[in-house]
Motif scaffolding. Structure first.
Motif, PDB file in Angstrom:
ATOM      1  N   ASP A  31      14.761 -14.474   9.941  1.00 60.43           N
ATOM      2  CA  ASP A  31      15.607 -14.085  10.987  1.00 60.43           C
ATOM      3  C   ASP A  31      15.839 -12.398  11.129  1.00 60.43           C
ATOM      4  O   ASP A  31      16.960 -11.943  10.772  1.00 60.43           O
ATOM      5  N   GLY A  32      14.689 -11.938  10.536  1.00 62.56           N
ATOM      6  CA  GLY A  32      14.568 -10.537  10.800  1.00 62.56           C
ATOM      7  C   GLY A  32      15.323  -9.741   9.549  1.00 62.56           C
ATOM      8  O   GLY A  32      15.492  -8.606   9.613  1.00 62.56           O
ATOM      9  N   GLN A  33      15.365 -10.442   8.329  1.00 62.22           N
ATOM     10  CA  GLN A  33      15.903  -9.863   7.328  1.00 62.22           C
ATOM     11  C   GLN A  33      14.910  -8.846   6.400  1.00 62.22           C
ATOM     12  O   GLN A  33      15.145  -7.865   5.688  1.00 62.22           O
ATOM     13  N   PHE A  34      13.637  -9.194   6.573  1.00 64.73           N
ATOM     14  CA  PHE A  34      12.571  -8.319   6.187  1.00 64.73           C
ATOM     15  C   PHE A  34      11.785  -7.734   7.160  1.00 64.73           C
ATOM     16  O   PHE A  34      11.415  -8.210   8.336  1.00 64.73           O
ATOM     17  N   ILE A  35      11.006  -6.700   6.849  1.00 62.00           N
ATOM     18  CA  ILE A  35       9.674  -6.065   7.797  1.00 62.00           C
ATOM     19  C   ILE A  35       8.727  -7.158   7.246  1.00 62.00           C
ATOM     20  O   ILE A  35       8.389  -7.289   6.006  1.00 62.00           O
TER      21      ILE A  35
END
Length: 133
Positions: A31-35
């Motif tokens: 959910d977008g926590q990491f690139i």
């Protein structure tokens, strides 16, 4: 205002369809926590880790294929351990030679070998384990 993402997961495979699938699964699961970055060769992967580091983005994990032109996955993972010893590693391959996998386990930070085609939940579970350690 959203927090700046400064942690990355890098997927390396010479097959763009595999990279697209991995990127999609990881993006959905985290959910977008990491690139989520991708590279189509070992050389490109090493350059990308340097580039991200220069932008204060820590590469936490690399998920690499084994059978790639020029630089095989085990060779890449050993180089990454030498240059970036904190980066976690998973090898994801359908054609890896046993000796190469053993080389990676012995001489790199390889934690898991996953055969293609992979089970999405198994991959995500192993990614989570590495990121928590």
């Amino acid at each position: 205002m959203a927090a700046k993402k400064n942690k990355a997961i890098l997927c390396v495979d010479d097959d763009p369809m595999i990279l697209m699938s991995l990127k999609l699964q990881l993006t959905q699961s985290f959910d977008g926590q990491f690139i989520i970055e991708t590279a189509e060769s070992g050389e490109e992967a090493l350059e990308l880790i340097d580039f991200l580091g220069g932008r204060d983005i820590d590469t936490l994990l690399i998920i690499s294929d084994w059978l790639m032109p020029k630089m095989k996955g085990d060779e890449l993972l050993v180089k990454i351990k030498d240059r970036f010893p904190k980066v976690g590693q998973i090898m994801l391959s359908g054609q890896a030679q046993n000796e190469a996998v053993q080389n990676a386990f012995k001489n790199s930070n390889l934690k898991y070998f996953i055969s293609k085609p992979w089970n999405k939940q198994d991959l995500i579970d192993k990614v989570n384990e590495i990121l928590k350690s």
